[in-house]
Design a protein around this motif. Structure first.
Motif, PDB file in Angstrom:
ATOM      1  N   ALA A   1       0.828  -1.207   0.000  1.00  0.00           N
ATOM      2  CA  ALA A   1       0.000   0.000   0.000  1.00  0.00           C
ATOM      3  C   ALA A   1       0.864   1.260   0.000  1.00  0.00           C
ATOM      4  CB  ALA A   1      -0.933  -0.001   1.215  1.00  0.00           C
ATOM      5  N   ASP A   2       1.968   1.237   0.752  1.00  0.00           N
ATOM      6  CA  ASP A   2       2.867   2.400   0.764  1.00  0.00           C
ATOM      7  C   ASP A   2       3.563   2.577  -0.581  1.00  0.00           C
ATOM      8  OD1 ASP A   2       2.158   2.826   3.369  1.00  0.00           O
ATOM      9  OD2 ASP A   2       3.905   1.784   4.207  1.00  0.00           O
ATOM     10  N   GLN A   3       3.918   1.442  -1.236  1.00  0.00           N
ATOM     11  CA  GLN A   3       4.640   1.539  -2.509  1.00  0.00           C
ATOM     12  C   GLN A   3       3.767   2.102  -3.625  1.00  0.00           C
ATOM     13  OE1 GLN A   3       6.021  -2.473  -3.081  1.00  0.00           O
ATOM     14  NE2 GLN A   3       7.833  -2.206  -1.798  1.00  0.00           N
ATOM     15  N   VAL A   4       2.475   1.761  -3.599  1.00  0.00           N
ATOM     16  CA  VAL A   4       1.592   2.225  -4.681  1.00  0.00           C
ATOM     17  C   VAL A   4       0.838   3.484  -4.287  1.00  0.00           C
ATOM     18  CG1 VAL A   4       1.327  -0.135  -5.502  1.00  0.00           C
ATOM     19  CG2 VAL A   4      -0.350   0.820  -3.915  1.00  0.00           C
ATOM     20  N   ALA A   5       1.235   4.110  -3.165  1.00  0.00           N
ATOM     21  CA  ALA A   5       0.488   5.277  -2.677  1.00  0.00           C
ATOM     22  C   ALA A   5       0.480   6.413  -3.693  1.00  0.00           C
ATOM     23  CB  ALA A   5       1.078   5.754  -1.352  1.00  0.00           C
ATOM     24  N   ASP A   6       1.546   6.519  -4.479  1.00  0.00           N
ATOM     25  CA  ASP A   6       1.635   7.634  -5.428  1.00  0.00           C
ATOM     26  C   ASP A   6       1.049   7.288  -6.795  1.00  0.00           C
ATOM     27  OD1 ASP A   6       2.869   9.143  -3.499  1.00  0.00           O
ATOM     28  OD2 ASP A   6       4.871   8.444  -4.063  1.00  0.00           O
ATOM     29  N   ASP A   7       0.713   5.991  -7.027  1.00  0.00           N
ATOM     30  CA  ASP A   7       0.134   5.608  -8.320  1.00  0.00           C
ATOM     31  C   ASP A   7      -1.349   5.937  -8.331  1.00  0.00           C
ATOM     32  OD1 ASP A   7       2.137   2.583  -8.484  1.00  0.00           O
ATOM     33  OD2 ASP A   7       2.625   4.684  -8.970  1.00  0.00           O
ATOM     34  N   GLN A   8      -1.869   6.157  -9.490  1.00  0.00           N
ATOM     35  CA  GLN A   8      -3.290   6.470  -9.595  1.00  0.00           C
ATOM     36  C   GLN A   8      -4.145   5.202  -9.569  1.00  0.00           C
ATOM     37  OE1 GLN A   8      -4.552   9.534  -9.482  1.00  0.00           O
ATOM     38  NE2 GLN A   8      -2.441  10.193  -9.175  1.00  0.00           N
ATOM     39  N   VAL A   9      -3.556   4.064 -10.074  1.00  0.00           N
ATOM     40  CA  VAL A   9      -4.311   2.822 -10.174  1.00  0.00           C
ATOM     41  C   VAL A   9      -3.414   1.683  -9.691  1.00  0.00           C
ATOM     42  CG1 VAL A   9      -5.526   1.218 -11.700  1.00  0.00           C
ATOM     43  CG2 VAL A   9      -5.640   3.682 -12.135  1.00  0.00           C
ATOM     44  N   VAL A  10      -4.008   0.788  -8.912  1.00  0.00           N
ATOM     45  CA  VAL A  10      -3.300  -0.416  -8.487  1.00  0.00           C
ATOM     46  C   VAL A  10      -3.492  -1.476  -9.560  1.00  0.00           C
ATOM     47  CG1 VAL A  10      -3.117  -2.198  -6.731  1.00  0.00           C
ATOM     48  CG2 VAL A  10      -3.679   0.150  -6.074  1.00  0.00           C
ATOM     49  N   SER A  11      -2.398  -2.091 -10.008  1.00  0.00           N
ATOM     50  CA  SER A  11      -2.482  -3.080 -11.080  1.00  0.00           C
ATOM     51  C   SER A  11      -2.620  -4.480 -10.508  1.00  0.00           C
ATOM     52  CB  SER A  11      -1.234  -3.012 -11.958  1.00  0.00           C
ATOM     53  OG  SER A  11      -0.099  -3.445 -11.233  1.00  0.00           O
ATOM     54  N   GLY A  12      -3.168  -5.379 -11.362  1.00  0.00           N
ATOM     55  CA  GLY A  12      -3.294  -6.770 -10.953  1.00  0.00           C
ATOM     56  C   GLY A  12      -1.945  -7.436 -10.774  1.00  0.00           C
ATOM     57  N   GLU A  13      -0.920  -6.977 -11.517  1.00  0.00           N
ATOM     58  CA  GLU A  13       0.412  -7.563 -11.373  1.00  0.00           C
ATOM     59  C   GLU A  13       0.961  -7.361  -9.972  1.00  0.00           C
ATOM     60  OE1 GLU A  13      -0.605  -7.293 -15.469  1.00  0.00           O
ATOM     61  OE2 GLU A  13      -0.600  -5.765 -13.886  1.00  0.00           O
ATOM     62  N   GLU A  14       0.681  -6.231  -9.382  1.00  0.00           N
ATOM     63  CA  GLU A  14       1.167  -5.985  -8.025  1.00  0.00           C
ATOM     64  C   GLU A  14       0.489  -6.910  -7.022  1.00  0.00           C
ATOM     65  OE1 GLU A  14       2.171  -1.237  -8.378  1.00  0.00           O
ATOM     66  OE2 GLU A  14       0.102  -1.920  -8.188  1.00  0.00           O
ATOM     67  N   LEU A  15      -0.804  -7.162  -7.202  1.00  0.00           N
ATOM     68  CA  LEU A  15      -1.494  -8.108  -6.325  1.00  0.00           C
ATOM     69  C   LEU A  15      -0.964  -9.523  -6.538  1.00  0.00           C
ATOM     70  CD1 LEU A  15      -5.202  -6.881  -6.533  1.00  0.00           C
ATOM     71  CD2 LEU A  15      -3.461  -6.314  -4.823  1.00  0.00           C
ATOM     72  N   SER A  16      -0.674  -9.872  -7.802  1.00  0.00           N
ATOM     73  CA  SER A  16      -0.122 -11.196  -8.076  1.00  0.00           C
ATOM     74  C   SER A  16       1.246 -11.361  -7.427  1.00  0.00           C
ATOM     75  CB  SER A  16      -0.013 -11.405  -9.594  1.00  0.00           C
ATOM     76  OG  SER A  16      -1.284 -11.331 -10.209  1.00  0.00           O
TER      77      SER A  16
END
Length: 555
Positions: free
Chosen positions: A73-88
């Motif tokens: 969550a901290d790493q993607v805090a600055d991204d606009q959209v969370v990708s499925g690759e990150e969840l994978s």
């Protein structure tokens, strides 16, 4: 009245019972009881150690899983959209996780991945009513949920670890990962089962997260009154637990030993051991005891038979010899020497007289020994009474602390020790804040109870066995800390302040709403001429602590 008859054979049998069978029986029972106690103590220690260790392991496991979600969550805090690759990638790194979700700020599932790293069918799922989403949405903090099951996700009972997505302090959604309860507790439960222990996990709402195969519950059951009782008896993992005997915890009827531990995530872990664990090893020992008693009894019967045969033969010989002597015959010395040693004194009056004298002498020694034992017992009782009176004269009856006399004597002793050896000596001057208003508001009986609780809280904060707590008077207390520097004394003073604050003694007339203490700290200095100089400095530090607003520590 004619004298009652008695039998030598019966007396001998009674003597053998008292000297052989009874000691064997008593010794065997004592051995069994001692072994039972050792087994019981060992079980209590193992139950306590395994319960606290299992609670810590499960807490650490859940916190490590939560840390992975929070890190993503901290790493993607600055991204606009969370990708499925990150969840994978998260599911690859943490194989215990069953699935991962990205939920938007309104509680709708945006992306879902399962352990096969494929995207789930796009189904509009609203999770805004889930407790984990509410905590993240309202409190902006990561959260470990209670156990739950949702048919839309699958049949597994899971626990959710979640972390909020924050961008510039604005809530943008939640990352959540579901962990099956089997993954949480399986390894601990299997290890405990090999020790004949059953594991029970209860969540905050008293529902079963995990229950061992031998327990009466299954996952998501309401644990009921038994669960509430376990939660009430639970202590934190860093405290020695309390093992209790309870019923109705297993599928099969029977008593169990149980210890409950309060986990860091507000769950409760209970470790259950059937009482049968203690009874099983007792049965072969009982069989061994019966065998030993049977062998001893057979030996006694054999010895009595031999003794009876010997007595019959030799007493018959003596009777025949006495009849012959009455008729003018003489006792054959050769035949006399064949008599048992115990029967030869019958032929010798002097030996009989000497035996009587020895018996009289032994009785006299026994009487003297009993008198000496009585004197020693009374002397010891008197010494204990004197010691008790001395202790009472130096102890405050209400709080158990040293009273004014004990305070003066102990202070002088520690001062002399400082002068001779130079060992550091520190003093804490304690004063209960607003205690007069406490007495005025609650009454003196409540005030006395508060003083006792206050003294107990202070004792729990002391670190060394030779630290001394005294109550010179009223609400003023003094602590002597031999061997402590000013830094160590300040640490102890802060511990005292926190323990008193954590005791949560309600005080409606105090600003904090509870009883607090002000602490003054001082240490002996080489220029001090007596203990009074040290005590004056401690009092001055105490006044500074009170002037600074109370509930503080000052040096």
């Amino acid at each position: 009245m004619a004298a009652s008859k008695w039998s030598l054979r019966k007396r001998l049998a009674l003597g053998l019972v008292l000297t052989a069978l009874l000691p064997v029986l008593l010794f065997s029972v004592a051995m069994l009881w001692s072994q039972w106690q050792r087994d019981s103590n060992d079980l209590m220690l193992r139950l306590d150690a395994n319960a606290r260790l299992s609670a810590s392991l499960i807490d650490d496991f859940l916190e490590s899983q939560q840390a992975g979600v929070r890190l993503l969550a901290d790493q993607v805090a600055d991204d606009q959209v969370v990708s499925g690759e990150e969840l994978s990638r998260l599911l690859k790194i943490y194989p215990s996780m069953l699935r991962a979700l990205h939920v938007d700020a309104h509680g709708r599932v945006v992306i879902m991945r399962d352990t096969r790293l494929r995207e789930q069918p796009q189904v509009v799922v609203d999770v805004s009513a889930e407790d984990w989403f509410k905590v993240n949405h309202n409190q902006f903090r990561a959260y470990i949920s209670d156990a739950y099951q949702r048919p839309i996700y699958g049949s597994e009972v899971v626990v959710a670890v979640s972390a909020p997505l924050l961008r510039q302090d604005r809530f943008e959604g939640v990352l959540q990962a579901a962990i099956p309860v089997e993954s949480i507790a399986r390894l601990s439960a299997e290890s405990l089962a090999r020790r004949n222990f059953e594991l029970l996990l209860l969540d905050r709402s008293n529902r079963v997260v995990y229950a061992g195969a031998g327990l009466r519950w299954k996952s998501l059951d309401d644990a009921g009154r038994q669960g509430m009782a376990l939660r009430e008896m639970a202590l934190a993992a860093d405290h020695s637990g309390r093992v209790e005997l309870r019923r109705d915890l297993l599928r099969e009827p029977g008593d169990t030993y149980v210890e409950a531990v309060a986990m860091r995530n507000q769950w409760t872990l209970a470790l259950v051991a059937p009482r049968e664990i203690l009874l099983a090893p007792l049965r072969p020992r009982l069989l061994l005891l019966f065998a030993l008693l049977a062998v001893t009894l057979l030996g006694m019967v054999w010895a009595l038979w031999l003794q009876r045969q010997m007595l019959r033969h030799n007493i018959g010989y003596l009777l025949a010899s006495l009849h012959g002597y009455a008729l003018g015959g003489k006792l054959d010395s050769a035949l006399r020497s064949r008599l048992p040693e115990e029967l030869q004194p019958l032929a010798d009056g002097i030996g009989e007289l000497g035996g009587r004298m020895n018996n009289a002498f032994e009785e006299l020694n026994q009487v003297l020994g009993e008198r000496e034992a009585v004197i020693e017992e009374r002397t010891e009782s008197l010494r204990q009474a004197v010691q008790k009176l001395e202790l009472i004269s130096r102890t405050d009856a209400m709080t158990g602390c040293l009273n004014y006399r004990g305070f003066v004597e102990e202070g002088e002793r520690l001062w002399q020790q400082f002068k001779i050896s130079g060992t550091p000596l520190a003093v804490l001057a304690l004063d209960i804040d607003f205690f007069k208003s406490y007495n005025d508001h609650y009454g003196h009986l409540a005030g006395d109870s508060a003083l006792r609780r206050f003294a107990g809280a202070v004792r729990s904060a002391l670190l060394h066995a030779d630290d001394v707590l005294a109550r010179p008077g009223g609400e003023e207390f003094t602590v002597f800390l031999p061997g402590s520097t000013i830094e160590q004394a300040l640490q102890v003073g802060e511990r005292v302040r926190l323990r008193v604050f954590d005791a949560d003694i309600a005080h409606a007339k105090a600003p904090s709403g509870r009883l607090t203490v002000s602490v003054g700290v001082a240490v002996c200095q080489t220029g001090d001429r007596d203990i009074e100089a040290l005590l004056h400095r401690a009092d001055a530090a105490l006044y500074r602590a009170k002037a600074a607003g109370r509930n503080g520590v000052s040096a």
